[in-house]
Design an enzyme around this catalytic site. Structure first.
Site: not given
Ligand code: F6P
Length: 497
Positions: A185, A191, A244-245, A330, A361, A471
């Site tokens: 987003k 990462e 994002g979520r 979150e 189990h 972060k």
């Molecule tokens: O670190 C949490 C977060 O901001 C989430 O809310 C989001 O889904 C994820 O990182 C990834 O963010 P982006 O889509 O901006 O890479």
């Protein structure tokens, strides 16, 4: 702004479940709902007509109806960030302008999919979807649940910055037929950008002449994707107001739309829209997201429960618990009200879970005989998705039903170690079938349930400031910062000496 008054909720009498059934032959009908191909049963929770009434009154005092209208109208209900919240517009439920904008973005996504299918970007067999959190969990779940037999494209979702995750996907992919979808987003997530750089390097290192020509971007920050190197024609934007979520309905859902086909993607949106309409128009006493939230809040506020577990009795839904963890924790793992005042009531419980029957189990011992009261949610699908004899699916579903019954009934025994206390709550979601439409409805149900929880808790579910500090410190560590605590300093020194 109103704060939730829990006194009536905490004072609710909680007769044992068995007594509730004995006293009311209509209990199952009163505490169940059927929406968009999903049967919901809360009768094995301690909800009563009195409890539903008390929660309905609480919902009124917290302005749920007005907040729900504001959600669907695209108002700026993400108050801490001053942003509108418009994921429902992606499925056609929102203000006409937002719905039109979402349709425009979807049309662009569809056109790119058509171009890929027509091999305008060269031959594509493999799709490497790179993203994390909301930019990975939703698409991963959709493809895993619905695309197991799809022979259209082989999709790998890589989220972890651990190079082993990328290795695994690249080992099985052919660089000449791989398309890379970078989903972020913000287009700033470290990462994702590192994984994207490495994947590009892999294409280049394996003789793909125009590596950037094989990359598409899914983002609400198109200018950043373009700056990073993706050609504007291969950037699929979505609105900043889609969290994002909550973004799998937007262009973040691209790999699912590609792997499952556009028709399937649209059906998923339609299923979600059907759940949205149910949520918007149904009185709270029959409203699935509201009743589920009432049960959640009863256990956290009145019974002190600290977790809720979801067990998917269907291998196709094995990723559901991780998806729910982000959505619920979150969103509602907060300690201040939407106005920034500290809360003195528990907010989101810990979401956890697993897959049945495996979990039986491994962790069910604690559910049946542990000292904690742990509300459980079962999710099953009537129509089997496997190619084995009926015995498999029959046993699977019967196990799910039996676990709910056993948790509630318990069993007396002279030897306490062999006794089951019973009266342990569970709710059950039974899907007629697992198709795109029903899965869309299921995921929209979870979103709206999270929303109702947040409104009654008085918190803002749409920000996530709690993820920032870690972060920042990781960035500082990467930049060579040395002002950490002694333990962290020692660990860094050991790892990098
Ligand atoms: O670190 C949490 C977060 O901001 C989430 O809310 C989001 O889904 C994820 O990182 C990834 O963010 P982006 O889509 O901006 O890479």
């Amino acid at each position: 702004m109103a704060l939730p008054d829990w006194s009536t909720i905490r004072a609710l009498k909680s007769a044992p479940l068995q007594q509730l059934f004995d006293a009311d032959p209509g209990r199952v009908a009163a505490l169940s709902a059927d929406v968009a191909g999903i049967h919901f049963d809360w009768s094995k929770t301690h909800l009563t007509a009195e409890a539903v009434q008390a929660f309905t009154a609480l919902a009124e005092s917290m302005g749920l109806a007005a907040k729900r209208d504001a959600l669907f109208a695209g108002q700026a209900i993400n108050v801490t960030e001053g942003r509108a919240v418009e994921h429902t517009a992606e499925r056609g439920e929102g203000s006409p302008e937002s719905v039109a904008r979402a349709r425009g973005y979807h049309a662009r996504m569809r056109a790119l999919i058509d171009a890929i299918e027509a091999e305008a970007l060269g031959p594509v067999r493999h799709v490497l979807h790179i993203g994390i959190g909301g930019s990975a969990l939703g698409p991963d779940l959709l493809i895993d649940a619905l695309g197991r037999d799809a022979d259209r494209y082989d999709v790998a979702v890589v989220s972890n910055v651990d190079g082993a995750a990328l290795d695994e996907a690249l080992d099985r992919f052919d660089p000449q037929t791989t398309l890379i979808a970078v989903a972020s987003k913000t287009f700033t997530t470290t990462e994702t950008l590192l994984n994207a750089d490495s994947a590009l390097g892999w294409l280049e290192g394996n003789g793909v002449a125009d590596a950037y020509g094989r990359v598409i971007a899914l983002t609400a920050a198109p200018e950043k994707a373009i700056e990073w190197g993706v050609d504007e024609t291969r950037v699929l934007p979505f609105a900043e107001s889609v969290g994002g979520r909550y973004s799998l309905w937007s262009s973040i859902g691209f790999p699912a739309a590609l792997a499952l086909g556009w028709e399937a993607f649209e059906e998923m949106l339609e299923g979600a829209a059907e759940m949205d309409r149910h949520f918007r128009l149904t009185p709270l006493a029959q409203n699935a997201p509201a009743l589920a939230a009432f049960a959640d809040l009863y256990y956290t506020q009145a019974r002190g429960c600290e977790t809720r577990a979801t067990f998917a009795y269907d291998e196709r839904l094995r990723l559901l618990p991780s998806y729910l963890q982000q959505l619920e924790m979150e969103s509602n793992g907060k300690r201040v009200t939407a106005e920034g005042e500290p809360v003195d009531w528990p907010t989101a419980p810990i979401t956890w879970g697993g897959v049945g029957t495996d979990a039986q189990h491994a962790v069910f011992q604690l559910l049946h005989q542990g000292t904690r009261l742990l509300p459980v949610e079962f999710v099953g699908v009537i129509e089997p998705g496997d190619g084995q004899a009926d015995a498999h699916h029959n046993q699977l579903l019967l196990n799910m039903f039996a676990q709910g019954a056993a948790l509630m009934a318990g069993k007396a025994h002279d030897d306490l170690a062999r006794a089951y206390p019973g009266d342990r709550p569970s709710s059950t979601l039974l899907l007629d079938t697992l198709d795109p439409r029903t899965l869309g409805a299921l995921l929209a149900f979870y979103e709206q349930r999270t929303f109702v929880n947040a409104v009654l808790l008085g918190i803002n579910p749409f920000d996530q400031f709690g993820v920032e500090l870690g972060k920042e410190m990781a960035k500082a560590a990467a930049g060579g910062a040395s002002d950490f605590d002694p333990s962290t300093t020692d660990l860094i020194a050991r790892a990098f000496r």
